[in-house]
Design a protein around this motif. Structure first.
Motif, PDB file in Angstrom:
ATOM      1  N   UNK A 295       0.803  -1.210   0.000  1.00  0.00           N
ATOM      2  CA  UNK A 295       0.000   0.000   0.000  1.00  0.00           C
ATOM      3  C   UNK A 295       0.842   1.269   0.000  1.00  0.00           C
ATOM      4  N   UNK A 296       1.987   1.244   0.652  1.00  0.00           N
ATOM      5  CA  UNK A 296       2.797   2.447   0.696  1.00  0.00           C
ATOM      6  C   UNK A 296       3.332   2.805  -0.684  1.00  0.00           C
ATOM      7  N   UNK A 297       3.690   1.802  -1.457  1.00  0.00           N
ATOM      8  CA  UNK A 297       4.187   2.063  -2.811  1.00  0.00           C
ATOM      9  C   UNK A 297       3.096   2.651  -3.691  1.00  0.00           C
ATOM     10  N   UNK A 298       1.850   2.356  -3.351  1.00  0.00           N
ATOM     11  CA  UNK A 298       0.724   2.915  -4.103  1.00  0.00           C
ATOM     12  C   UNK A 298       0.436   4.347  -3.647  1.00  0.00           C
ATOM     13  N   UNK A 299       0.436   4.557  -2.348  1.00  0.00           N
ATOM     14  CA  UNK A 299       0.045   5.855  -1.795  1.00  0.00           C
ATOM     15  C   UNK A 299       1.134   6.915  -1.883  1.00  0.00           C
ATOM     16  N   UNK A 300       2.405   6.490  -1.916  1.00  0.00           N
ATOM     17  CA  UNK A 300       3.528   7.433  -1.926  1.00  0.00           C
ATOM     18  C   UNK A 300       4.357   7.200  -3.191  1.00  0.00           C
ATOM     19  N   UNK A 301       4.162   8.028  -4.218  1.00  0.00           N
ATOM     20  CA  UNK A 301       4.858   7.816  -5.493  1.00  0.00           C
ATOM     21  C   UNK A 301       6.375   7.765  -5.358  1.00  0.00           C
ATOM     22  N   UNK A 302       6.958   8.603  -4.496  1.00  0.00           N
ATOM     23  CA  UNK A 302       8.415   8.584  -4.326  1.00  0.00           C
ATOM     24  C   UNK A 302       8.879   7.236  -3.777  1.00  0.00           C
ATOM     25  N   UNK A 303       8.131   6.700  -2.824  1.00  0.00           N
ATOM     26  CA  UNK A 303       8.480   5.393  -2.276  1.00  0.00           C
ATOM     27  C   UNK A 303       8.301   4.316  -3.338  1.00  0.00           C
ATOM     28  N   UNK A 304       7.233   4.437  -4.109  1.00  0.00           N
ATOM     29  CA  UNK A 304       7.007   3.488  -5.188  1.00  0.00           C
ATOM     30  C   UNK A 304       8.153   3.474  -6.186  1.00  0.00           C
ATOM     31  N   UNK A 305       8.705   4.634  -6.469  1.00  0.00           N
ATOM     32  CA  UNK A 305       9.844   4.715  -7.385  1.00  0.00           C
ATOM     33  C   UNK A 305      11.074   4.030  -6.789  1.00  0.00           C
ATOM     34  N   UNK A 306      11.264   4.177  -5.477  1.00  0.00           N
ATOM     35  CA  UNK A 306      12.390   3.505  -4.823  1.00  0.00           C
ATOM     36  C   UNK A 306      12.223   1.986  -4.877  1.00  0.00           C
ATOM     37  N   UNK A 307      11.011   1.516  -4.698  1.00  0.00           N
ATOM     38  CA  UNK A 307      10.750   0.081  -4.786  1.00  0.00           C
ATOM     39  C   UNK A 307      11.065  -0.425  -6.188  1.00  0.00           C
ATOM     40  N   UNK A 308      10.604   0.295  -7.187  1.00  0.00           N
ATOM     41  CA  UNK A 308      10.867  -0.111  -8.573  1.00  0.00           C
ATOM     42  C   UNK A 308      12.361  -0.125  -8.861  1.00  0.00           C
ATOM     43  N   UNK A 309      13.060   0.919  -8.431  1.00  0.00           N
ATOM     44  CA  UNK A 309      14.505   0.988  -8.663  1.00  0.00           C
ATOM     45  C   UNK A 309      15.222  -0.138  -7.930  1.00  0.00           C
ATOM     46  N   UNK A 310      14.852  -0.384  -6.671  1.00  0.00           N
ATOM     47  CA  UNK A 310      15.512  -1.457  -5.935  1.00  0.00           C
ATOM     48  C   UNK A 310      15.291  -2.798  -6.610  1.00  0.00           C
ATOM     49  N   UNK A 311      14.083  -3.070  -7.040  1.00  0.00           N
ATOM     50  CA  UNK A 311      13.824  -4.351  -7.698  1.00  0.00           C
ATOM     51  C   UNK A 311      14.659  -4.512  -8.964  1.00  0.00           C
ATOM     52  N   UNK A 312      14.896  -3.411  -9.671  1.00  0.00           N
ATOM     53  CA  UNK A 312      15.778  -3.462 -10.845  1.00  0.00           C
ATOM     54  C   UNK A 312      17.218  -3.745 -10.422  1.00  0.00           C
ATOM     55  N   UNK A 313      17.669  -3.094  -9.365  1.00  0.00           N
ATOM     56  CA  UNK A 313      19.037  -3.315  -8.868  1.00  0.00           C
ATOM     57  C   UNK A 313      19.189  -4.722  -8.303  1.00  0.00           C
ATOM     58  N   UNK A 314      18.135  -5.223  -7.679  1.00  0.00           N
ATOM     59  CA  UNK A 314      18.177  -6.589  -7.153  1.00  0.00           C
ATOM     60  C   UNK A 314      18.345  -7.586  -8.288  1.00  0.00           C
ATOM     61  N   UNK A 315      17.589  -7.402  -9.357  1.00  0.00           N
ATOM     62  CA  UNK A 315      17.709  -8.298 -10.508  1.00  0.00           C
ATOM     63  C   UNK A 315      19.117  -8.263 -11.081  1.00  0.00           C
ATOM     64  N   UNK A 316      19.701  -7.070 -11.141  1.00  0.00           N
ATOM     65  CA  UNK A 316      21.065  -6.940 -11.660  1.00  0.00           C
ATOM     66  C   UNK A 316      22.063  -7.637 -10.733  1.00  0.00           C
ATOM     67  N   UNK A 317      21.890  -7.483  -9.423  1.00  0.00           N
ATOM     68  CA  UNK A 317      22.797  -8.126  -8.470  1.00  0.00           C
ATOM     69  C   UNK A 317      22.725  -9.639  -8.583  1.00  0.00           C
ATOM     70  N   UNK A 318      21.522 -10.169  -8.703  1.00  0.00           N
ATOM     71  CA  UNK A 318      21.357 -11.614  -8.836  1.00  0.00           C
ATOM     72  C   UNK A 318      22.034 -12.113 -10.117  1.00  0.00           C
ATOM     73  N   UNK A 319      21.854 -11.379 -11.209  1.00  0.00           N
ATOM     74  CA  UNK A 319      22.480 -11.785 -12.475  1.00  0.00           C
ATOM     75  C   UNK A 319      23.998 -11.688 -12.398  1.00  0.00           C
ATOM     76  N   UNK A 320      24.506 -10.616 -11.795  1.00  0.00           N
ATOM     77  CA  UNK A 320      25.953 -10.411 -11.711  1.00  0.00           C
ATOM     78  C   UNK A 320      26.635 -11.429 -10.814  1.00  0.00           C
ATOM     79  N   UNK A 321      25.971 -11.822  -9.720  1.00  0.00           N
ATOM     80  CA  UNK A 321      26.615 -12.649  -8.698  1.00  0.00           C
ATOM     81  C   UNK A 321      26.295 -14.138  -8.819  1.00  0.00           C
ATOM     82  N   UNK A 322      25.416 -14.492  -9.736  1.00  0.00           N
ATOM     83  CA  UNK A 322      25.104 -15.900  -9.939  1.00  0.00           C
ATOM     84  C   UNK A 322      26.355 -16.664 -10.361  1.00  0.00           C
ATOM     85  N   UNK A 323      26.540 -17.841  -9.816  1.00  0.00           N
ATOM     86  CA  UNK A 323      27.682 -18.680 -10.201  1.00  0.00           C
ATOM     87  C   UNK A 323      27.291 -20.141 -10.058  1.00  0.00           C
TER      88      UNK A 323
END
Length: 220
Positions: free
Chosen positions: A138-166
């Motif tokens: 709900x916070x990501x819906x109600x607070x656009x700035x927080x929602x943007x941080x969630x979206x950015x983190x999820x993108x960075x998380x995907x990159x970290x998983x791809x980079x560190x997979x072995x």
């Protein structure tokens, strides 16, 4: 070993997604397994402490490493010892909402993801990890700035998983449940109800089945 925040530890009276996933693996895995971790408690809202054992169904391996109000920041220093002492060989991780909400921005949280992975591998060089992005809340819906941080983190998380997979210590990025609806699958916009528990469990089950051949496709 389930690792997470309030969505993973659950609160008094709940089954938790940990229970739902255990049910699924019990019926589909085809070999011995258990859930491990240094904690077993649920969160007690009445006392604001993680001291409850009032599971809706307590007859399952309740061990975990999850805490109400804890995130990557808090778990990164703990994961090495927990992995070592509990002899974990698979980590199922659902973290990030607390970090972004109270402690660190998306970039800083992604750095703590890398610390977490490094510490887990130091304890067990062959550890497998399935990681769930921050799911709708709900916070990501109600607070656009927080929602943007969630979206950015999820993108960075995907990159970290791809980079560190072995190969010797594989990483999986679980797909958030496509049908997850904060109005139907949570009781307060953030914490999963029974259908939400099923969908979170399904996300991890599908990742392990498709990525590692563990279990089978998930059926609620």
């Amino acid at each position: 070993m389930p690792v997470g925040d309030s969505q993973t530890i659950g609160s008094a009276g709940e089954h938790t997604w940990r229970y739902r996933l255990w049910q699924h693996l019990r019926d589909t895995y085809g070999g011995p397994f258990t859930l491990v971790g240094p904690r077993q408690e649920l969160y007690d809202k009445a006392t604001d402490t993680a001291t409850s054992y009032e599971y809706a169904d307590p007859d399952f391996p309740r061990s975990h490493l999850a805490g109400w109000g804890e995130g990557w920041l808090h778990m990164a220093p703990l994961i090495g010892e927990a992995t070592r002492s509990c002899r974990a060989d698979v980590l199922l991780v659902a973290l990030g909402l607390i970090d972004l909400g109270f402690y660190t921005n998306a970039e800083q949280t992604a750095e703590n993801v890398r610390r977490f992975i490094s510490n887990a591998r130091e304890a067990n060089p062959r550890i497998r990890m399935a990681v769930l992005p921050v799911i709708p809340n709900i916070r990501a819906v109600d607070e656009p700035d927080f929602g943007e941080q969630v979206t950015l983190f999820n993108e960075l998380l995907a990159k970290s998983v791809a980079d560190l997979d072995e190969p010797r210590s594989p990483l999986l990025l679980a797909s958030p449940p496509v049908s997850y609806d904060i109005n139907l699958d949570t009781y307060d916009g953030t914490h999963p109800n029974a259908s939400g528990e099923e969908k979170v469990a399904g996300a991890f089950a599908e990742a392990m089945w498709q990525g590692w051949g563990i279990g089978q496709a998930y059926a609620a």
